[in-house]
Design an enzyme around this catalytic site. Structure first.
Site, PDB file in Angstrom:
ATOM      1  N   HIS A 181       0.837  -1.197   0.000  1.00 29.38           N
ATOM      2  CA  HIS A 181       0.000   0.000   0.000  1.00 29.38           C
ATOM      3  C   HIS A 181       0.873   1.250   0.000  1.00 29.38           C
ATOM      4  O   HIS A 181       0.594   2.239  -0.654  1.00 29.38           O
ATOM      5  CB  HIS A 181      -0.884   0.033   1.244  1.00 29.38           C
ATOM      6  CG  HIS A 181      -1.889  -1.053   1.290  1.00 29.38           C
ATOM      7  ND1 HIS A 181      -2.927  -1.107   0.390  1.00 29.38           N
ATOM      8  CD2 HIS A 181      -2.021  -2.123   2.087  1.00 29.38           C
ATOM      9  CE1 HIS A 181      -3.656  -2.178   0.659  1.00 29.38           C
ATOM     10  NE2 HIS A 181      -3.128  -2.821   1.683  1.00 29.38           N
ATOM     11  N   GLU A 207     -10.192   4.353 -37.575  1.00 36.21           N
ATOM     12  CA  GLU A 207      -8.762   4.202 -37.858  1.00 36.21           C
ATOM     13  C   GLU A 207      -8.514   3.643 -39.253  1.00 36.21           C
ATOM     14  O   GLU A 207      -7.387   3.354 -39.618  1.00 36.21           O
ATOM     15  CB  GLU A 207      -8.092   3.333 -36.788  1.00 36.21           C
ATOM     16  CG  GLU A 207      -8.759   1.993 -36.574  1.00 36.21           C
ATOM     17  CD  GLU A 207      -8.281   1.272 -35.315  1.00 36.21           C
ATOM     18  OE1 GLU A 207      -7.149   1.514 -34.877  1.00 36.21           O
ATOM     19  OE2 GLU A 207      -9.057   0.467 -34.778  1.00 36.21           O
ATOM     20  N   ASP A 216      -2.914   4.250 -36.748  1.00 35.81           N
ATOM     21  CA  ASP A 216      -3.291   3.384 -37.857  1.00 35.81           C
ATOM     22  C   ASP A 216      -3.875   4.182 -39.017  1.00 35.81           C
ATOM     23  O   ASP A 216      -3.595   3.899 -40.172  1.00 35.81           O
ATOM     24  CB  ASP A 216      -4.282   2.307 -37.397  1.00 35.81           C
ATOM     25  CG  ASP A 216      -3.544   1.094 -36.830  1.00 35.81           C
ATOM     26  OD1 ASP A 216      -2.373   0.896 -37.226  1.00 35.81           O
ATOM     27  OD2 ASP A 216      -4.130   0.368 -36.018  1.00 35.81           O
TER      28      ASP A 216
END
Lengths: 541, 85
Positions: free
Chosen positions: A188, A428, A452
């Site tokens: 933690h 894309e 892309d």
């Protein structure tokens, strides 16, 4: 000068005096008491105070580091109110006629042992939680406040280990850095230190007895800790620190500020991430949401098709951590270049134009449905959105919606609760750009994947370095496509984001805003620099 | 008494966070709630006892609920397990 090495949890440089943090545990004495009732009353008051402190810490952590990381303080409250724990304390006080401090310390040790002896590493680490709550009680019983740093000037805190409550309640203005001997990157403490943005080294081979009060430097970039540095190193480190601080301060000052231009145009600024481990970075950098969560890691880090439960847990964590902010999760976008053996995909001549993304999902519907079920179920826990990659036609969206309808019918039939996430697609492919007007009628949002889109539009394989001289990321063809998508989308009230690398290109921020782009999604590190650019922009000028 | 069995699918087992939530949920019912694994039994309203079972992935636990609101408790607990563990 002495040099130590540790594992850096968070970068940055800290220069200052070292304060060795000591826990209160060594001070517990066993003392006889006459009145057990009075002693139990004293214990009950201390417990109430400790629970109140933990509530305060929970609220503080909730604001600073999010619900998932804050939950530990709620669990600590429950541990303090646990019947077995309290009965053990009472039993020791009443039968041995001893002080509450001693009863608490003994009980804490006994309960910590139960965890310390368990097989599971995670459970063994929970022994630290038991010690933590016991030390909190001891601090209250002793009248002090746990873990407060007394020094006037800010210091480098060095310790054997730090409990989560110790890290979060330290006055941050007084702490330059953490250096601990123990601790793991999953503890933690490491997570909290990271989310709080304090340089921290763990697993450091430092000799704590030698360094208290001495001057030191923590280099979180290199994982080094220098004690009593020489002049030359000090000068060098000061310079490194200055450069870093100037940049950081400029950006930090932008936290909590709106993404708004000088003439009042607002835009959503989200983060792109590829793993749940990146969630703290999203919070640290003050992103308004997640614009692209690549779900591939679930598949790539696994040796089998991730089950619905495995995926559900991850998506639920995302939904809960984002606490009402939008998180767009992209469905599996895997192909011959990013592949998992268990998919059994064949090698392809041309993977970029091959069997990938939605094409796999629409032919392997079992794999797709598992992911969709997990996503719809997790949507009941927050504001998730689903995004489908590599779309080229309206027909594909219709086929997706048929599958979605089946998934929802199955969930309803089983009585499994689910939400109604927004659904959108990646733009894309040049095909998707050309039919974006029709596509916009079918979905809630678009996100333009410029990497892309650029490669397909310019017919340039970005993996091939010989093509670099022909590659122009600002090619007008790509920019006109983006403008066209925005225009077509807005006609149908569909909002548009950009989640490719171009979204973080501050040379284009103004142009994107002029086009009317609604959202930019960038790596967490770019959130604040892009916010800066947005706030300097005047679209009317 | 009502009972149901459940096999843990969560990778980390009944770890701190869901254990805390489970205790919170169990405490909302008047019924006694016991969780058993491999012959060991724990009170589901006590977080140390529950975590002390060390329940891991793929292990089966059995919930035994006794009391006036056992039907509602069973249903809520089973739903919680399905959704979270």
């Amino acid at each position: 000068m002495k040099t130590y090495s540790g594992k850096s949890v968070y970068g940055g440089i800290a220069i200052g005096r070292i304060h060795v943090y000591k826990k209160n545990e060594s001070m517990v004495r066993r003392e006889k008491i006459d009145n057990p009732d009075a002693e139990m009353e004293r214990y009950e008051r201390a417990k109430a105070e400790a629970v109140a402190q933990l509530k305060g810490l929970y609220d503080k952590a909730l604001k600073e580091v999010g619900e998932v990381n804050a939950a530990i303080f709620e669990i600590h409250q429950m541990m303090l109110e646990d019947d077995d724990y309290n009965e053990s304390v009472e039993n020791i006080v009443r039968t041995q006629h001893v002080n509450a401090e001693y009863a608490v310390a003994s009980t804490g040790d006994n309960f910590a042992k139960i965890f310390a002896e368990m097989e599971d590493e995670y459970m063994r680490e929970r022994a630290a939680d038991v010690k933590d709550i016991s030390e909190r009680l001891l601090a209250v019983l002793g009248g002090g406040s746990a873990g407060a740093v007394q020094s006037q000037e800010p210091v480098i805190i060095a310790a054997d280990d730090l409990a989560p409550s110790e890290t979060v309640q330290l006055d941050k203005d007084k702490v330059l850095a953490f250096v601990t001997v123990h601790g793991s990157t999953n503890s933690h403490t490491a997570i909290l230190a990271k989310t709080m943005g304090i340089p921290a080294l763990i697993g450091t081979d430092v000799e704590l007895e030698e360094i208290d009060g001495k001057f030191g430097i923590v280099d979180g970039l290199e994982g080094k800790f220098y004690v009593e540095p020489d002049e030359e190193l000090l000068a060098q480190m000061r310079e490194k620190q200055q450069a870093e601080l100037a940049q950081k301060e400029m950006l930090q000052s932008l936290k909590g500020k709106e993404n708004v231009t000088l003439d009042g145009r607002k835009v959503m600024l989200y983060a792109n991430i590829g793993n749940v481990k990146d969630l703290p970075k999203v919070m640290q950098n003050d992103a308004g949401g997640i614009g692209l969560f690549r779900s591939e890691f679930l598949y790539l880090e696994s040796d089998h098709f991730p089950t619905e439960e495995e995926q559900f847990q991850v998506y639920k964590t995302v939904a809960e951590t984002m606490a009402g902010k939008r998180a767009i999760i992209r469905t599996l976008d895997i192909g011959a270049d990013k592949k998992c053996d268990y998919f059994g995909l064949e090698a392809e001549e041309n993977p970029a134009l091959g069997y990938r993304g939605i094409r796999i999902c629409l032919t392997r519907t079992d794999v797709f449905k598992t992911q969709l079920r997990a996503l719809f179920r997790a949507s009941a826990f927050g504001k998730l959105a689903i995004m489908y990659p590599m779309i080229i036609s309206v027909d594909e969206i219709r086929r997706i919606q048929e599958i979605v309808a089946e998934v929802k019918a199955e969930l309803t039939e089983n009585g499994t609760p689910f939400g109604e996430p927004e659904q959108g697609i990646m733009i894309e492919t040049p095909a998707a750009v050309m039919v974006s007007g029709e596509l916009a009628k079918e979905v809630d949002f678009f996100s333009i994947g410029t990497n892309d889109l650029t490669q397909y539009t310019l017919a340039i394989d970005r993996q091939n370095p010989r093509l670099d001289e022909f590659y122009d990321p600002h090619h007008p063809a790509v920019l006109r496509m983006i403008a066209m998508v925005v225009e077509n989308a807005h006609r149908e009230n569909t909002w548009v984001g950009i989640c490719g690398e171009l979204g973080a290109d501050t040379e284009l921020t103004e142009e994107f805003l002029k086009m009317g782009v609604d959202e930019l999604s960038v790596s967490p590190n770019y959130i604040l620099p892009v916010r800066k650019r947005i706030r300097e922009t005047n679209l009317e000028a | 008494m009502k009972e149901f069995k459940y096999v843990i699918t969560d990778n980390e087992g009944i770890h701190a966070r869901p254990a805390g939530e489970l205790v919170k949920l169990a405490k909302t019912f008047a019924s006694e709630v016991k969780v058993a694994k491999d012959g060991k039994e724990a009170d589901c309203k006590k977080i140390f006892a529950l975590m002390g079972l060390g329940v891991k992935k793929d292990q089966e636990v059995c919930f035994k609920v006794t009391g006036e609101d056992e039907d509602a408790a069973c249903e809520a607990l089973e739903q919680f397990m399905r959704e979270n563990l």
